[in-house]
Motif scaffolding. Structure first.
Motif, PDB file in Angstrom:
ATOM      1  N   PRO A 351       0.830  -1.221   0.000  1.00 35.75           N
ATOM      2  CA  PRO A 351       0.000   0.000   0.000  1.00 35.75           C
ATOM      3  C   PRO A 351       0.861   1.267   0.000  1.00 35.75           C
ATOM      4  N   ARG A 352       0.533   2.173  -0.890  1.00 35.01           N
ATOM      5  CA  ARG A 352       1.168   3.491  -0.890  1.00 35.01           C
ATOM      6  C   ARG A 352       0.224   4.443  -0.166  1.00 35.01           C
ATOM      7  N   PRO A 353       0.610   4.983   0.970  1.00 36.49           N
ATOM      8  CA  PRO A 353      -0.286   5.899   1.687  1.00 36.49           C
ATOM      9  C   PRO A 353      -0.750   7.024   0.777  1.00 36.49           C
ATOM     10  N   GLY A 354      -2.045   7.306   0.817  1.00 34.32           N
ATOM     11  CA  GLY A 354      -2.598   8.381  -0.008  1.00 34.32           C
ATOM     12  C   GLY A 354      -3.181   7.907  -1.319  1.00 34.32           C
ATOM     13  N   THR A 355      -3.096   6.590  -1.601  1.00 33.15           N
ATOM     14  CA  THR A 355      -3.690   6.067  -2.835  1.00 33.15           C
ATOM     15  C   THR A 355      -4.986   5.333  -2.520  1.00 33.15           C
ATOM     16  N   PRO A 356      -5.946   5.311  -3.464  1.00 34.28           N
ATOM     17  CA  PRO A 356      -7.221   4.624  -3.205  1.00 34.28           C
ATOM     18  C   PRO A 356      -7.049   3.152  -2.847  1.00 34.28           C
ATOM     19  N   ALA A 357      -6.093   2.473  -3.460  1.00 30.69           N
ATOM     20  CA  ALA A 357      -5.933   1.047  -3.209  1.00 30.69           C
ATOM     21  C   ALA A 357      -5.533   0.751  -1.772  1.00 30.69           C
ATOM     22  N   ALA A 358      -4.861   1.706  -1.134  1.00 28.43           N
ATOM     23  CA  ALA A 358      -4.405   1.477   0.244  1.00 28.43           C
ATOM     24  C   ALA A 358      -5.589   1.311   1.197  1.00 28.43           C
ATOM     25  N   ASP A 359      -6.752   1.883   0.839  1.00 24.87           N
ATOM     26  CA  ASP A 359      -7.930   1.813   1.711  1.00 24.87           C
ATOM     27  C   ASP A 359      -8.940   0.765   1.258  1.00 24.87           C
ATOM     28  N   MET A 360      -8.582  -0.002   0.244  1.00 21.58           N
ATOM     29  CA  MET A 360      -9.512  -1.017  -0.247  1.00 21.58           C
ATOM     30  C   MET A 360      -9.622  -2.183   0.731  1.00 21.58           C
ATOM     31  N   GLU A 361     -10.801  -2.788   0.749  1.00 23.35           N
ATOM     32  CA  GLU A 361     -10.975  -4.004   1.538  1.00 23.35           C
ATOM     33  C   GLU A 361     -10.373  -5.193   0.790  1.00 23.35           C
ATOM     34  N   ASP A 362     -10.382  -6.330   1.451  1.00 23.72           N
ATOM     35  CA  ASP A 362      -9.880  -7.570   0.835  1.00 23.72           C
ATOM     36  C   ASP A 362      -8.397  -7.487   0.492  1.00 23.72           C
ATOM     37  N   GLN A 363      -7.605  -6.885   1.393  1.00 22.99           N
ATOM     38  CA  GLN A 363      -6.160  -6.920   1.193  1.00 22.99           C
ATOM     39  C   GLN A 363      -5.712  -8.381   1.226  1.00 22.99           C
ATOM     40  N   VAL A 364      -4.859  -8.752   0.289  1.00 27.44           N
ATOM     41  CA  VAL A 364      -4.429 -10.146   0.165  1.00 27.44           C
ATOM     42  C   VAL A 364      -3.414 -10.468   1.254  1.00 27.44           C
ATOM     43  N   PRO A 365      -3.605 -11.572   2.002  1.00 24.50           N
ATOM     44  CA  PRO A 365      -2.640 -11.939   3.038  1.00 24.50           C
ATOM     45  C   PRO A 365      -1.230 -12.072   2.461  1.00 24.50           C
ATOM     46  N   ALA A 366      -0.246 -11.662   3.238  1.00 24.92           N
ATOM     47  CA  ALA A 366       1.137 -11.632   2.764  1.00 24.92           C
ATOM     48  C   ALA A 366       1.619 -12.996   2.304  1.00 24.92           C
ATOM     49  N   GLU A 367       1.240 -14.043   3.064  1.00 24.41           N
ATOM     50  CA  GLU A 367       1.723 -15.377   2.702  1.00 24.41           C
ATOM     51  C   GLU A 367       1.118 -15.862   1.384  1.00 24.41           C
ATOM     52  N   VAL A 368      -0.126 -15.469   1.105  1.00 24.27           N
ATOM     53  CA  VAL A 368      -0.774 -15.835  -0.154  1.00 24.27           C
ATOM     54  C   VAL A 368      -0.102 -15.102  -1.315  1.00 24.27           C
ATOM     55  N   ALA A 369       0.125 -13.789  -1.132  1.00 17.87           N
ATOM     56  CA  ALA A 369       0.770 -12.991  -2.173  1.00 17.87           C
ATOM     57  C   ALA A 369       2.173 -13.517  -2.467  1.00 17.87           C
ATOM     58  N   SER A 370       2.915 -13.883  -1.431  1.00 15.11           N
ATOM     59  CA  SER A 370       4.283 -14.377  -1.618  1.00 15.11           C
ATOM     60  C   SER A 370       4.302 -15.688  -2.399  1.00 15.11           C
ATOM     61  N   GLU A 371       3.356 -16.574  -2.084  1.00 17.14           N
ATOM     62  CA  GLU A 371       3.296 -17.851  -2.796  1.00 17.14           C
ATOM     63  C   GLU A 371       2.984 -17.620  -4.279  1.00 17.14           C
ATOM     64  N   ARG A 372       2.070 -16.704  -4.556  1.00 15.13           N
ATOM     65  CA  ARG A 372       1.746 -16.381  -5.955  1.00 15.13           C
ATOM     66  C   ARG A 372       2.943 -15.743  -6.654  1.00 15.13           C
ATOM     67  N   TYR A 373       3.607 -14.850  -5.951  1.00 12.39           N
ATOM     68  CA  TYR A 373       4.769 -14.172  -6.513  1.00 12.39           C
ATOM     69  C   TYR A 373       5.819 -15.195  -6.948  1.00 12.39           C
ATOM     70  N   ASN A 374       6.078 -16.176  -6.115  1.00  7.95           N
ATOM     71  CA  ASN A 374       7.080 -17.191  -6.446  1.00  7.95           C
ATOM     72  C   ASN A 374       6.669 -18.013  -7.659  1.00  7.95           C
ATOM     73  N   ARG A 375       5.366 -18.286  -7.794  1.00 14.83           N
ATOM     74  CA  ARG A 375       4.893 -19.012  -8.975  1.00 14.83           C
ATOM     75  C   ARG A 375       5.082 -18.185 -10.242  1.00 14.83           C
TER      76      ARG A 375
END
Length: 518
Positions: A351-375
């Motif tokens: 999240p970049r403070p001050g951007t709309p996405a930073a306040d969005m719901e459904d932030q992806v859990p870090a461990e899920v994002a990391s697993e996808r990133y590695n794939r």
């Protein structure tokens, strides 16, 4: 002997910041400061804090990452101790994070002397003098551009390749990006001014130019000229001595056929294209406010490859954007598989403070994002390897670079970029291999290729992130092409040596001298 006041600049972030740092350096040199590398006595004071031994240290910051502020203040904490031990040292903070935080930087690090934003690079020398005189921090942040940066003095990092801005700012509203808030609305330079600057850097020895803008293919909107970017590319083709033209970055939503045609039909526009995808999911692209969809994106790539079959296409991809599901991520993997990128800059969403996405719901859990990133990384590494292996046997012209991951002494290779911007490590023939690692030495200036010279060699191996061109080891193609750019590099190197000699000054033992008899 009085040591000249010296400066060093540490740059974080994108090519815009790199070019801004060249302007900050130009401003400081115009004000009488010397780069610390040219003053050995000053450079010897360097510490592990990254001060480089300078009297003036400028940190040109980026705010793209969530932890950018933490890194900055951690670094400033280390520099505080250096400043206490170095009378007269000043620390300046500029760039996007400075534009965003302003006085907040001095509140957290009161030993900082100067804070300036992205819109007023020209005031750096004045703020340094004001802070010195008043013995307190000088902070100046402008909300809009006052002086177009390209009018400022510039000390370019490279003698053979130059950045040239065609616009500043951005009119897009991507929900993950803070750049429009920090760089402002897009402002275009007039074509004549751009071409004049390109001609000037070519006259000084550069043979490669990269045109810079947050969204280069929207260039011309500011002065109402449709097709202005394609026209600019074609005009670059008329500049004598300009051998390589690149640009970054375009936006898929505004990328048009006339630009593809101009790339294909202008010989010095290189067959390389950076086309940011960000996500292969149309649902996520809508949430990002990226005004294109995956079908349009893939259509652009098809059109480019139809006109420029040997084009190397790179991209940016964000993994773990708020609300991204496994289905969305699979859509990204599918588009990457179809796109056959030569390489990709992949990012975990933060999240970049001050951007709309930073306040969005459904932030992806870090461990899920990391697993996808590695794939994603594994997929792209496979594709990059396959694409690079397909080039084995091709003879390429490599523009030799300085300081781009070289390990010459260990590998007996030089490093540079091919026409399509792929990184190439090129082996030297047997009679030159023992000189590897010394190509910047005056002793071998007429034997080894210099930065800015070209080497023609044949690719012998493709790896995920580079090519090897070891044809010289087998008695195959190896041709050194001396260039004006190599001459310019050698001239710059000689000038640095002169400055170092001047800084050292004559050595006196304090012995009396005897005048010769007349």
């Amino acid at each position: 002997m009085t040591i000249p006041r010296t400066y060093a600049i540490r740059t974080l972030g994108c090519q815009m910041n790199v070019h801004d740092s060249e302007r900050l350096a130009g401003m400081l040199e115009s004000a009488g400061y010397q780069h610390v590398d040219t003053v050995p006595e000053a450079a010897l004071r360097a510490t592990d804090a990254g001060d480089e031994g300078a009297d003036i240290l400028v940190l040109n910051t980026c705010s793209v990452r969530e932890n950018a502020a933490n890194k900055l203040f951690g670094n400033l904490g280390q520099l505080a101790a250096v400043k206490r031990e170095r009378p007269g040292m000043q620390i300046a903070v500029g760039g996007c994070l400075a534009q965003q935080m302003g006085d907040g930087i001095v509140d957290r690090a009161p030993w900082v002397d100067v804070v300036l934003g992205t819109h007023n690079l020209d005031v750096l020398p004045t703020l340094l003098e004001r802070a010195r005189h008043n013995q307190e921090a000088a902070v100046e942040i402008e909300e809009s551009l006052k002086v177009f940066p390209s009018t400022l003095p510039t000390k370019r990092e490279s003698a053979y390749a130059a950045w040239v801005s065609i616009s500043v700012g951005c009119n897009n509203t991507c929900t993950f990006c803070i750049v429009p808030q920090l760089r402002g609305k897009e402002r275009d330079r007039r074509p004549g001014e751009i071409l004049q600057e390109i001609e000037a850097v070519v006259a000084e020895g550069a043979i490669e130019v990269t045109l810079l803008g947050q969204n280069v293919n929207s260039y011309g909107v500011g002065f109402g000229q449709k097709g202005a970017f394609a026209d600019l590319l074609r005009a670059c083709g008329q500049i004598e001595g300009l051998e390589r033209v690149r640009f970054t970055s375009p936006h898929p939503a505004a990328f048009t056929q006339d630009v593809i045609d101009a790339m294909a039909e202008t010989p010095n526009v290189m067959p390389s294209l950076h086309m940011p995808l960000q996500s292969g999911s149309d649902r996520i692209l809508r949430a990002m406010r990226r005004s294109y969809r995956s079908k349009k994106f893939l259509g652009i790539l098809d059109s480019v490859r139809e006109k420029i079959p040997n084009a190397a296409i790179t991209t940016d991809i964000i993994v773990g954007f708020p609300g991204e599901t496994e289905e969305d991520f699979q859509a990204t993997l599918d588009v990457v598989e179809q796109s056959r990128f030569s390489s990709a800059f992949t990012f975990l969403y933060s999240p970049r403070p001050g951007t709309p996405a930073a306040d969005m719901e459904d932030q992806v859990p870090a461990e899920v994002a990391s697993e996808r990133y590695n794939r994603l990384l594994a997929l792209q590494n496979r594709i990059s390897t396959e694409e690079n292996e397909a080039i084995v046997g091709r003879t390429v012209d490599i523009l030799i670079a300085e300081g781009e991951g070289r390990k010459d002494a260990d590998t007996a290779r030089l490093t540079g970029r091919a026409e399509d911007n792929r990184l190439v490590h090129v082996a030297l023939p047997d009679h030159l291999r023992h000189l590897a690692g010394t190509f910047s030495s005056d002793d071998h200036a007429f034997e080894l290729p210099r930065p800015g010279d070209m080497v023609r060699a044949t690719v012998t191996h493709g790896a995920p992130h580079h090519l090897l061109a070891d044809s010289a080891l087998e008695g195959g193609t190896f041709e050194i092409i001396r260039t004006r750019a190599g001459d310019a590099w050698a001239k710059d190197k000689a000038r640095v040596a002169e400055l170092e000699a001047e800084a050292r000054g004559p050595v006196s033992l304090g012995l009396p001298t005897i005048r010769p008899r007349s």
